[in-house]
Design an enzyme around this catalytic site. Structure first.
Site, PDB file in Angstrom:
ATOM      1  N   SER A 183       0.841  -1.195   0.000  1.00 53.72           N
ATOM      2  CA  SER A 183       0.000   0.000   0.000  1.00 53.72           C
ATOM      3  C   SER A 183       0.883   1.254   0.000  1.00 53.72           C
ATOM      4  O   SER A 183       1.732   1.394  -0.881  1.00 53.72           O
ATOM      5  CB  SER A 183      -0.973  -0.049   1.179  1.00 53.72           C
ATOM      6  OG  SER A 183      -1.995   0.901   1.023  1.00 53.72           O
TER       7      SER A 183
ATOM      8  N   ASP B 290      -9.503  -4.199  -5.718  1.00 55.90           N
ATOM      9  CA  ASP B 290      -8.690  -3.121  -5.146  1.00 55.90           C
ATOM     10  C   ASP B 290      -8.718  -1.915  -6.083  1.00 55.90           C
ATOM     11  O   ASP B 290      -8.413  -2.044  -7.274  1.00 55.90           O
ATOM     12  CB  ASP B 290      -7.244  -3.621  -4.974  1.00 55.90           C
ATOM     13  CG  ASP B 290      -6.311  -2.578  -4.363  1.00 55.90           C
ATOM     14  OD1 ASP B 290      -6.803  -1.546  -3.876  1.00 55.90           O
ATOM     15  OD2 ASP B 290      -5.087  -2.814  -4.384  1.00 55.90           O
TER      16      ASP B 290
ATOM     17  N   HIS C   6      -7.540  -5.123  -1.184  1.00 56.81           N
ATOM     18  CA  HIS C   6      -6.618  -4.230  -0.492  1.00 56.81           C
ATOM     19  C   HIS C   6      -6.636  -4.543   1.002  1.00 56.81           C
ATOM     20  O   HIS C   6      -7.695  -4.793   1.577  1.00 56.81           O
ATOM     21  CB  HIS C   6      -7.005  -2.768  -0.739  1.00 56.81           C
ATOM     22  CG  HIS C   6      -5.858  -1.841  -0.500  1.00 56.81           C
ATOM     23  ND1 HIS C   6      -4.878  -1.616  -1.437  1.00 56.81           N
ATOM     24  CD2 HIS C   6      -5.503  -1.119   0.579  1.00 56.81           C
ATOM     25  CE1 HIS C   6      -3.974  -0.790  -0.941  1.00 56.81           C
ATOM     26  NE2 HIS C   6      -4.332  -0.470   0.293  1.00 56.81           N
TER      27      HIS C   6
END
Length: 319
Positions: free
Chosen positions: A108, A261, A291
């Site tokens: 991320s 995601d 995610h």
């Protein structure tokens, strides 16, 4: 199986994981940046992942505990990650690590830091070169929030389209009232859109990932929002905007994307850019992945198959 120590690399908190078994030669090193929008997460929340990587890949792992917002403001987190990496490259041999076999890894926003650090170090002649980088569902651009993956996963749990921009504005200490304008793309002047269209463009996404995609309606440019959000166009915030002269010098790369995601297409676009610049890319796409899935790794019944797959792909690439 590991020695675990809490240290500071030039005042940046780091937890280092050293395999106990003696090694005939110097080991590879992994520097790890955790995700969490620059506001959440810690060395502790990524303990299971870092221990696993150290054990399974027989590497020395340095997990970086950069300071979070609001204690630290952008770009302090980026700078702390860079400082810790430079320190590790310079002192690797103290930990039994070959300085020419250091891999940078993050998920991320940790993937954003990874991409940014590798770009920053491209022209450093005084340091060993980074051997490879691992980007796990990275955030890489803040120009276009209407790419196919943003449309498809607009309301996905953990990171929806709206929450992405909400977190960006919060992280940059900006007024959240600009959210709708940024979602619409009104923060980007046409001249900039034209310049970066060759890199950030739904046409560059493979057709298989564009089912149901609808090109957004044109929006009017809002100069005031553009002026207020200049940080979005810095390469340390949007690594996809780096020039080819930098991208072509990047190390071997592993990119992991997830189908569910909003950031999926950031990874796909960076993959294409790297390949166009003759950088060797290993790509893994998690059909069932989402995610934040990596954060569930090692939690028994709360873990997901995609969590283990992503961490194992990371280990195998490092090896």
């Amino acid at each position: 199986k590991l020695f675990i120590k809490d240290l500071h690399f030039d005042e940046v908190p780091v937890r280092i994981y050293l395999p106990r078994v003696p090694s005939a030669s110097k080991r590879r090193g992994v520097i790890f940046f955790h995700g969490g929008c620059g506001m959440f997460g810690s060395i502790r929340t990524y303990e299971r992942i870092c221990r696993y990587i150290a054990r399974k890949s027989d590497s020395v792992v340095a997990s970086v505990g950069y300071h979070l917002f609001p204690e630290c403001k952008y770009p302090d987190q980026n700078l702390e990650c860079l400082t810790a990496t430079v320190h590790f490259l310079k002192t690797a041999e103290n930990y039994g690590v070959d300085p020419h076999r250091i891999i940078v890894c993050g998920d991320s926003i940790g993937g954003t830091f990874t991409a940014g650090v590798c770009q920053e170090l491209v022209n450093r002649r005084d340091l060993p070169k980074i051997r490879a980088q691992v980007l796990i569902y990275p955030f890489l651009q803040a120009l276009n929030f209407n790419l196919p993956s943003y449309q498809k996963n607009a309301f996905t749990a953990f990171l929806s389209r709206e929450r992405t921009v909400h977190f960006i504005l919060k992280y940059l200490s900006k007024d959240s009232s600009m959210k709708e304008a940024i979602l619409a793309g009104s923060h980007v002047p046409e001249s900039m859109n034209s310049k970066y269209r060759k890199w950030i463009n739904p046409d560059l996404i493979p057709e298989i990932f564009k089912l149901g995609y609808k090109p957004p309606l044109p929006t009017s440019f809002l100069p005031q929002v553009h002026e207020e959000t200049q940080e979005l166009f810095e390469t340390r915030f949007s690594p996809l905007l780096a020039e080819d002269a930098v991208v072509c010098c990047l190390p071997d790369t592993c990119i992991i994307t997830c189908e569910h995601d909003v950031l999926r297409d950031d990874g796909l676009l960076y993959k294409k850019r790297l390949e166009d610049n003759n950088v060797k890319v290993t790509w893994h796409h998690m059909e069932e992945g989402f995610h934040c899935a990596v954060g569930f790794f090692g939690y028994g019944i709360f873990s997901f198959p995609s969590s283990s797959k992503m961490v194992n792909h990371t280990v195998n690439f490092i090896k």
